[in-house]
Scaffold this motif. Structure first.
Motif, mmCIF file in Angstrom:
data_model
loop_
_atom_site.group_PDB
_atom_site.id
_atom_site.type_symbol
_atom_site.label_atom_id
_atom_site.label_comp_id
_atom_site.label_asym_id
_atom_site.label_seq_id
_atom_site.Cartn_x
_atom_site.Cartn_y
_atom_site.Cartn_z
ATOM 1 N N THR A 192 -2.594 -3.874 3.656
ATOM 2 C CA THR A 192 -2.341 -2.837 4.653
ATOM 3 C C THR A 192 -2.241 -3.466 6.041
ATOM 4 N N GLN A 193 -1.748 -2.703 6.999
ATOM 5 C CA GLN A 193 -1.614 -3.195 8.370
ATOM 6 C C GLN A 193 -2.969 -3.520 8.995
ATOM 7 N N ASP A 194 -4.037 -2.911 8.482
ATOM 8 C CA ASP A 194 -5.370 -3.223 9.011
ATOM 9 C C ASP A 194 -6.068 -4.333 8.221
ATOM 10 N N GLY A 195 -5.328 -5.047 7.368
ATOM 11 C CA GLY A 195 -5.846 -6.227 6.699
ATOM 12 C C GLY A 195 -6.536 -6.012 5.368
ATOM 13 N N PRO A 231 5.578 4.329 -2.505
ATOM 14 C CA PRO A 231 7.016 4.596 -2.430
ATOM 15 C C PRO A 231 7.717 3.509 -1.623
ATOM 16 N N GLY A 232 8.853 3.073 -2.105
ATOM 17 C CA GLY A 232 9.612 2.021 -1.426
ATOM 18 C C GLY A 232 10.436 2.591 -0.281
ATOM 19 N N ILE A 282 6.567 0.768 3.422
ATOM 20 C CA ILE A 282 6.786 -0.671 3.299
ATOM 21 C C ILE A 282 7.240 -1.192 4.662
ATOM 22 N N LYS A 283 6.369 -1.913 5.333
ATOM 23 C CA LYS A 283 6.655 -2.374 6.689
ATOM 24 C C LYS A 283 7.287 -3.755 6.718
ATOM 25 N N ARG A 306 1.927 0.408 5.297
ATOM 26 C CA ARG A 306 1.203 1.422 6.057
ATOM 27 C C ARG A 306 0.974 2.582 5.095
ATOM 28 N N LEU A 307 -0.281 2.873 4.812
ATOM 29 C CA LEU A 307 -0.572 3.947 3.865
ATOM 30 C C LEU A 307 -0.486 5.293 4.559
ATOM 31 N N LEU A 308 0.332 6.157 4.023
ATOM 32 C CA LEU A 308 0.451 7.524 4.520
ATOM 33 C C LEU A 308 -0.676 8.371 3.934
#
Length: 169
Positions: A111-114, A144-145, A150-151, A163-165
């Motif tokens: 994730t973006q937060d590691g 989901p792609g 997907i960043k 990034r988890l929604l």
């Protein structure tokens, strides 16, 4: 082309087209690859994989009409209905933000937060987008792609940043 490890599926033979052994190929969801005349494809019926030179290929609504060397009659063509159409990896065009599934499977997902989510075990199409099945030692998450999730995909280092929604965890 003869190494089966280097082949990927581009569609399926859905029916015979006309009286001269031509075949109708339905493309996979999101697919747009049309074999070139003079190129080679493989028809995969599970236990049997046969290679053919493409005589003609014409994009039509809902798929591609194929004429293949060695399939010249309706009877020969009927025997190919249901076959998966496969072709070589090399030289297939990709847009800048497109990737082959083979290059994504096995990637580490973070994730973006590691936070590590696991590895991509498999991918499946849904029609609107692909879904990446990510698994760690304890759980599985379906990603989901889409660009909102997907960043970044780093094929070379087999890493994906997400990034988890809300609702994905």
């Amino acid at each position: 082309m003869n190494k089966t490890d280097d082949l990927f599926e581009i569609g399926r033979i859905t029916k015979v087209h006309g009286l001269k052994g031509r075949l109708k190929m339905a493309l996979l969801p999101g697919g747009s690859y049309c074999p070139e005349p003079g190129g080679e494809i493989a028809l995969d019926r599970g236990a049997v994989l046969r290679f053919f030179l493409v005589k003609e290929a014409e994009i039509r609504k809902g798929g591609v009409i194929l004429g293949l060397e060695g399939i010249d009659t309706v009877e020969e063509a009927r025997g190919m209905v249901g076959a998966r159409v496969r072709t070589a990896w090399e030289g297939q065009p990709l847009a800048e933000d497109e990737y082959y599934w083979r290059d994504i499977i096995g990637s580490e997902v973070e994730t973006q937060d590691g936070r590590r989510l696991g590895r991509v075990e498999r991918i499946f199409p849904t029609g609107s987008n692909d879904v990446y099945v990510c698994r760690d030692e304890e759980k599985e998450i379906l990603l989901p792609g889409i660009s909102e999730v997907i960043k970044k995909i780093d094929v070379k280092n087999k890493q994906i940043l997400v990034r988890l929604l809300p609702g994905l965890e």
